[in-house]
Design a protein around this motif. Sequence first.
Motif, PDB file in Angstrom:
ATOM      1  N   SER A 330      87.275 -80.555 -31.027  1.00 51.64           N
ATOM      2  CA  SER A 330      86.738 -80.720 -29.672  1.00 51.64           C
ATOM      3  C   SER A 330      86.573 -79.327 -29.079  1.00 51.64           C
ATOM      4  O   SER A 330      87.528 -78.724 -28.583  1.00 51.64           O
ATOM      5  CB  SER A 330      87.704 -81.560 -28.817  1.00 51.64           C
ATOM      6  N   TYR A 331      85.336 -78.797 -29.134  1.00 54.90           N
ATOM      7  CA  TYR A 331      85.117 -77.374 -28.905  1.00 54.90           C
ATOM      8  C   TYR A 331      84.532 -77.025 -27.543  1.00 54.90           C
ATOM      9  O   TYR A 331      84.265 -75.852 -27.281  1.00 54.90           O
ATOM     10  CB  TYR A 331      84.173 -76.831 -29.985  1.00 54.90           C
ATOM     11  N   ALA A 332      84.329 -78.005 -26.681  1.00 57.16           N
ATOM     12  CA  ALA A 332      83.602 -77.758 -25.430  1.00 57.16           C
ATOM     13  C   ALA A 332      84.238 -76.658 -24.581  1.00 57.16           C
ATOM     14  O   ALA A 332      83.539 -75.875 -23.926  1.00 57.16           O
ATOM     15  CB  ALA A 332      83.498 -79.046 -24.619  1.00 57.16           C
ATOM     16  N   TYR A 333      85.575 -76.603 -24.587  1.00 51.06           N
ATOM     17  CA  TYR A 333      86.269 -75.665 -23.703  1.00 51.06           C
ATOM     18  C   TYR A 333      86.794 -74.424 -24.425  1.00 51.06           C
ATOM     19  O   TYR A 333      87.470 -73.599 -23.805  1.00 51.06           O
ATOM     20  CB  TYR A 333      87.434 -76.375 -22.993  1.00 51.06           C
ATOM     21  N   VAL A 334      86.480 -74.293 -25.716  1.00 53.53           N
ATOM     22  CA  VAL A 334      86.995 -73.151 -26.474  1.00 53.53           C
ATOM     23  C   VAL A 334      86.606 -71.801 -25.856  1.00 53.53           C
ATOM     24  O   VAL A 334      87.458 -70.897 -25.762  1.00 53.53           O
ATOM     25  CB  VAL A 334      86.569 -73.226 -27.955  1.00 53.53           C
ATOM     26  N   PRO A 335      85.339 -71.597 -25.419  1.00 51.81           N
ATOM     27  CA  PRO A 335      85.032 -70.300 -24.791  1.00 51.81           C
ATOM     28  C   PRO A 335      85.936 -69.982 -23.597  1.00 51.81           C
ATOM     29  O   PRO A 335      86.361 -68.834 -23.429  1.00 51.81           O
ATOM     30  CB  PRO A 335      83.572 -70.461 -24.348  1.00 51.81           C
ATOM     31  N   TYR A 336      86.280 -70.996 -22.801  1.00 52.18           N
ATOM     32  CA  TYR A 336      87.154 -70.766 -21.645  1.00 52.18           C
ATOM     33  C   TYR A 336      88.580 -70.437 -22.087  1.00 52.18           C
ATOM     34  O   TYR A 336      89.247 -69.593 -21.480  1.00 52.18           O
ATOM     35  CB  TYR A 336      87.149 -71.999 -20.739  1.00 52.18           C
ATOM     36  N   TYR A 337      89.031 -71.113 -23.146  1.00 50.20           N
ATOM     37  CA  TYR A 337      90.363 -70.795 -23.670  1.00 50.20           C
ATOM     38  C   TYR A 337      90.410 -69.367 -24.207  1.00 50.20           C
ATOM     39  O   TYR A 337      91.412 -68.651 -24.031  1.00 50.20           O
ATOM     40  CB  TYR A 337      90.747 -71.773 -24.790  1.00 50.20           C
ATOM     41  N   VAL A 338      89.327 -68.948 -24.877  1.00 54.33           N
ATOM     42  CA  VAL A 338      89.260 -67.583 -25.404  1.00 54.33           C
ATOM     43  C   VAL A 338      89.247 -66.578 -24.252  1.00 54.33           C
ATOM     44  O   VAL A 338      89.918 -65.544 -24.316  1.00 54.33           O
ATOM     45  CB  VAL A 338      88.026 -67.400 -26.310  1.00 54.33           C
ATOM     46  N   PHE A 339      88.507 -66.887 -23.188  1.00 52.25           N
ATOM     47  CA  PHE A 339      88.490 -65.990 -22.030  1.00 52.25           C
ATOM     48  C   PHE A 339      89.889 -65.876 -21.424  1.00 52.25           C
ATOM     49  O   PHE A 339      90.314 -64.796 -21.011  1.00 52.25           O
ATOM     50  CB  PHE A 339      87.500 -66.483 -20.971  1.00 52.25           C
ATOM     51  N   ALA A 340      90.612 -67.013 -21.352  1.00 56.94           N
ATOM     52  CA  ALA A 340      91.988 -66.988 -20.831  1.00 56.94           C
ATOM     53  C   ALA A 340      92.891 -66.142 -21.725  1.00 56.94           C
ATOM     54  O   ALA A 340      93.751 -65.388 -21.239  1.00 56.94           O
ATOM     55  CB  ALA A 340      92.534 -68.414 -20.716  1.00 56.94           C
ATOM     56  N   PHE A 341      92.707 -66.263 -23.033  1.00 60.93           N
ATOM     57  CA  PHE A 341      93.469 -65.453 -23.989  1.00 60.93           C
ATOM     58  C   PHE A 341      93.204 -63.964 -23.769  1.00 60.93           C
ATOM     59  O   PHE A 341      94.137 -63.147 -23.749  1.00 60.93           O
ATOM     60  CB  PHE A 341      93.081 -65.860 -25.411  1.00 60.93           C
ATOM     61  N   ILE A 342      91.932 -63.614 -23.582  1.00 60.81           N
ATOM     62  CA  ILE A 342      91.571 -62.214 -23.359  1.00 60.81           C
ATOM     63  C   ILE A 342      92.183 -61.714 -22.053  1.00 60.81           C
ATOM     64  O   ILE A 342      92.690 -60.584 -21.972  1.00 60.81           O
ATOM     65  CB  ILE A 342      90.036 -62.057 -23.331  1.00 60.81           C
ATOM     66  N   GLY A 343      92.162 -62.547 -21.000  1.00 62.64           N
ATOM     67  CA  GLY A 343      92.786 -62.160 -19.734  1.00 62.64           C
ATOM     68  C   GLY A 343      94.277 -61.922 -19.892  1.00 62.64           C
ATOM     69  O   GLY A 343      94.824 -60.947 -19.353  1.00 62.64           O
ATOM     70  N   ALA A 344      94.950 -62.799 -20.647  1.00 61.42           N
ATOM     71  CA  ALA A 344      96.386 -62.632 -20.889  1.00 61.42           C
ATOM     72  C   ALA A 344      96.665 -61.343 -21.646  1.00 61.42           C
ATOM     73  O   ALA A 344      97.627 -60.620 -21.344  1.00 61.42           O
ATOM     74  CB  ALA A 344      96.921 -63.836 -21.676  1.00 61.42           C
ATOM     75  N   HIS A 345      95.819 -61.052 -22.635  1.00 59.39           N
ATOM     76  CA  HIS A 345      95.996 -59.807 -23.385  1.00 59.39           C
ATOM     77  C   HIS A 345      95.793 -58.593 -22.492  1.00 59.39           C
ATOM     78  O   HIS A 345      96.593 -57.646 -22.514  1.00 59.39           O
ATOM     79  CB  HIS A 345      95.011 -59.744 -24.555  1.00 59.39           C
ATOM     80  N   ALA A 346      94.719 -58.617 -21.711  1.00 57.68           N
ATOM     81  CA  ALA A 346      94.360 -57.440 -20.916  1.00 57.68           C
ATOM     82  C   ALA A 346      95.419 -57.105 -19.879  1.00 57.68           C
ATOM     83  O   ALA A 346      95.748 -55.933 -19.658  1.00 57.68           O
ATOM     84  CB  ALA A 346      93.015 -57.671 -20.230  1.00 57.68           C
ATOM     85  N   ILE A 347      95.993 -58.119 -19.238  1.00 57.18           N
ATOM     86  CA  ILE A 347      96.970 -57.859 -18.182  1.00 57.18           C
ATOM     87  C   ILE A 347      98.355 -57.564 -18.751  1.00 57.18           C
ATOM     88  O   ILE A 347      99.189 -56.947 -18.100  1.00 57.18           O
ATOM     89  CB  ILE A 347      97.038 -59.043 -17.201  1.00 57.18           C
ATOM     90  N   GLY A 348      98.606 -57.980 -19.987  1.00 60.17           N
ATOM     91  CA  GLY A 348      99.906 -57.772 -20.619  1.00 60.17           C
ATOM     92  C   GLY A 348      99.877 -56.655 -21.641  1.00 60.17           C
ATOM     93  O   GLY A 348      99.937 -55.474 -21.310  1.00 60.17           O
TER      94      GLY A 348
END
Length: 436
Positions: A330-348
């Motif tokens: 179920s891939y509809a929200y994968v881009p948003y999950y990836v963006f959230a992952f990138i945000g977590a990486h960038a701030i941490g």
Amino acid sequence: MNNKLILWAITVGLGGFLFGLDTAVISGAELEIQKLWNLDSWTHGLAVAIALYGTVIGAAFGGIPADKYGRKNTLLWIGILFFLSSVGAAIASGVNMFMVFRFIGGLSIGASSVVAPVYISEIAPPKYRGRMVISFQANIVFGILIAYVSNYLLQGGADSWRWMLGVVAFPSLLFSVLMLFTPETPRWLLLYKGDEAKAREVLAITEENVMGAVNEIMVSAKQEASSSTDKLFSKKYFFPLLLAFLFSFFNQASGINAVIYYAPRIFEMTGLGKEGALLSTSGIGVFNLIFTIIGWYLIDRYGRRVLMYIGSIGYIISLALIAMAFYNESYAYVPYYVFAFIGAHAIGQGSVIWVFISEIFPNSVRASGMAFGSLTHWVFAALIANFFPYFADHLGGGPIFAFFSVMMVFQLIYVWKMMPETKGVSLEDLQKRLIH
């Protein structure tokens, strides 16, 4: 903050821009290169990861010229190597020639990841050190963003991948020219060249109490000289070595370089077409930059540990959601999950890693300690980039991202139980706290 100090930090931070640009441009070119030279998944992974193997070497030995010839001169030559590697890779006639020049680019990335943070940490006043060192990371993510955007704009031509790789040449020349007008760090001038007069000139711009700063550096150097037989890999430095190793390991165990290098491929695995995948990849660059700026604002206000707590929790949740999406197809929200992952990486991790590792080692072994942390980071980055296509083909995205999520649980425990706070503490005081 003094305007000259800001300018110097920005100039050296451009080494981070080259780092990010050179790292990410391959994401737009890797599929075309695979088709052009008919590469199997193993050779293709090696062609992509070869720059990271060069990065390992650059990180391992970058501290040597930085100590012998100075931080400034080393950074100047790093810019020249970036230029040569980008031009060579862009005109490569075969995969072997391509890998040679990408390897040279990797040497530049590895060396810059050691020398640039050391330079900034040695020239920055304690209260601004976090924000100034993070300018290096901000430039990395800006370089990644520009790489993704240029890849999207350049796609479609017969040799578009060559232009994608060649764009690195232009900022490389600019960086090398600007380094000619940047001073050497006062700590290197005092401890390696013995030039107190020139060190005072620089300290007069960066410090309110020049005499006090000189004395603090020299007293620290004398204390280290009293045990001059000590080497970096000794019992004395075990704790900072362990901190640097684990921090660097967890950085790559998050899967960040797999996402940076193979973002279009990951998006295509979810059903997006090539153009949509490249456009979504540009979104990664935007999120990375926005959350790095947030990290820049917070790091000297709330400290390194707070950012790592936020990033670790964000990692765990976003990676688990990506894994579940692949398991459930179920891939509809994968881009948003990836963006959230990138945000977590960038701030941490993205905001903290180069700041933290540049702070925890004493003056006499700072460059080699930074090299060790960077080397650890790039060894694991190379392995992940090399093997990701193989595991993606044979296992799929679910197990891979589930593994990354579990690793981030261990990172959270590391932050909770081991990581010291370094905010607002002078480098010499940190030495007293961490070295026993």
